[in-house]
Structures are given as C-alpha cells and as structure tokens.
Design an enzyme around this catalytic site. Structure first.
Site, PDB file in Angstrom:
ATOM      1  N   CYS A 246      -1.884  -1.269  -0.914  1.00 50.95           N
ATOM      2  CA  CYS A 246      -2.280  -0.047  -0.013  1.00 50.95           C
ATOM      3  C   CYS A 246      -3.533  -0.224   0.761  1.00 50.95           C
ATOM      4  CB  CYS A 246      -1.939   1.092  -0.926  1.00 50.95           C
ATOM      5  SG  CYS A 246      -2.093   2.669  -0.068  1.00 50.95           S
TER       6      CYS A 246
ATOM      7  N   CYS B 220      -0.616   4.437   7.562  1.00 53.56           N
ATOM      8  CA  CYS B 220      -0.382   3.457   6.485  1.00 53.56           C
ATOM      9  C   CYS B 220      -1.234   2.301   7.029  1.00 53.56           C
ATOM     10  CB  CYS B 220       1.163   3.295   6.574  1.00 53.56           C
ATOM     11  SG  CYS B 220       1.628   1.865   5.700  1.00 53.56           S
TER      12      CYS B 220
END
EC number: 5.1.1.7
Length: 269
Positions: free
Chosen positions: A72, A207
């Site tokens: 991530c 993101c």
C-alpha cells in the site's frame, strides 16, 4: 504477540496519505476486529507496525475487509512518517512481504519512498467483454499489488463504482482480481486518477500504488524520458509526485496525522 479478549482496550493512531485513511497500531488484532475498527473509524485499511530484525520497522497491511495486502503506497508513506518521528530518523527502512522499502522523511508535507520493483509485469490487454462505453484496451501492471489502468477522456464521467467492480472481478483477471485505475491526462506532466480498490470494494479518495501504476503506464504510452516526473491528482484533490531517477521510481507526497492522541476503546465481541 499478546492475546486479545473481546472487551480488551486498544490504542492506535489515525493517518491519511493524500486522502487514503488508515488506522496505525503496534499490534495485530483478530481479523473480525480489524473489520470492526475500520468500519468504526471509516478508514481504508489497518497498518500494523512491529519491530524488525532487518529494517527500522516491519509493516503488515490489512484492507478494510480484513484481507491482507502485499503493498500500500500511501500506507507505506504514513508508516515511514510515523517511524521517522518516533525514532528521530530521516532515512527510514520498512520491512514488508514484498521486501524492504527505503524512504526519506523530509517533513509531513514531503515523505518519499523508493517503490522500485525488478519486474512491473506491464501488459497491454484487450478485454474479452466490456460494459457499454467502457474502453476495451487496458493495461495490467503490478506495483506491489495488481492494477488495471484504463485511460478515459473525462474521469468525472466514469461510473467508478460500477465499472470498477466490473473490472475488479473480470474473468480476464481471475482468480485474484485487480485494483482499477481510471486515468485522465490533464497536462503533459499531470494525471487525474480515480481508483476502485480491491479489499475495500469501493472507490477510495486516493491510492498510492494506483497513482504509481497510472504514472508508470502513462510514461510508456506517451513515450516519456527514462527519467520522468509526473504529478498525479486523486479524487481527494491532493497531489503526489512520481518520478524516475537513475533507474529507480519514487513516490512522494504529504502525510497527515488525523488524531494527535492515542484512541482508547473496546473491541467488538
């Protein structure tokens, strides 16, 4: 690792990486508690930071549905900032399941991480079937987690939830599925990216691996120089810088500590 009872208290911090929101804790609770905590705080994921024998800290990443994620980008930057401030560091190394990532903490407005992988697995694909109005040509890339990049004329006219869910579960990407990035070129050096995230099963405000995926594909599609630099804006309106230098690729942007004090509560039964 200590055991947890349903009524045990917990302590954690809330962070945001350009709109991508996380709980950061120094423990791993049961998966059902991760889901409960993410729902309670309305965040995108749970970041567990533990001691490491090979880096400054070890990071385990969980999506809001309780599934574990291998990477991530925004979460990694949040952890870099947290560890840097906790240990008084500028150069930070974080152990993950994808290897050890190196980064640099300049300030909360500027946290940089080297996201370079040996093989991005970039592939141009023509989908077997699409929804009305959806482009057939997409690009697959692995930036730590799998992404599909879709170029569109106007991201604000894309039904991100509908198209994102369709492509996330598309037969061409089974069995594991993908994250989906809808990309609009704003200027020669600027992209606008909206991402549907696997594990959240919805669009998120930002993101990191998705913006990275979009920039890397755009660099190929538009034949940018090997050492390129792009600004990428997410749904949140925040901007990150993604650039290549001497064969390495970097993700740089702000991190926000949403809550300066530790939170105390009780786990759900």
């Amino acid at each position: 690792m200590g055991s947890f009872s349903p009524l045990m208290t917990y302590r954690y911090h809330l962070y945001s990486g350009t709109g991508n929101s996380f709980i950061l804790g120094e423990f791993i609770p049961p998966l059902q508690h991760i889901v409960f905590l993410c729902q309670k705080e309305k965040v995108d994921g749970f970041l567990c930071v533990e001691p490491s024998e090979i880096a400054d800290a070890k990071l385990t990443i969980f999506n809001s549905d309780g599934s574990e994620a291998s990477m991530c980008g925004n979460g990694l930057r949040c952890v870099m900032a947290h560890v840097a401030q906790s240990l008084g560091l500028e150069d930070v190394s974080i152990e993950t399941v994808r290897g050890v990532y190196q980064g640099k903490f300049f300030s909360m407005d500027r946290v940089l991480v080297d996201m370079t992988l040996l093989d991005w697995k970039k592939t141009k694909k023509t989908l077997t079937h699409v929804l009305p109005g959806m482009p057939e040509e997409v690009f697959f890339i692995d930036t730590g987690v799998p992404h599909v990049v879709v170029f569109v004329p106007d991201v604000n006219k894309v039904p991100v939830q509908e198209w994102g869910a369709f492509l996330r579960y598309h037969e061409d990407f089974r069995p594991n599925g993908v994250n989906v990035d809808f990309v609009q070129t704003k200027k020669e050096d600027t992209l606008l990216v909206y991402t549907y995230e696997r594990g959240c099963e919805r669009e998120t405000l930002s993101c990191g691996t998705g913006m990275l995926a979009s920039a890397l594909v755009a660099a190929d599609v538009f034949s940018l120089e090997q050492d390129f630099s792009l600004l990428v804006c997410s749904r949140s309106g925040n901007i990150v810088k993604i650039f290549s230098e001497n064969g390495k690729v970097f993700l740089e942007g702000p991190v926000t500590l949403l809550n300066c004090s530790e939170n105390i509560g009780e786990f759900a039964p």
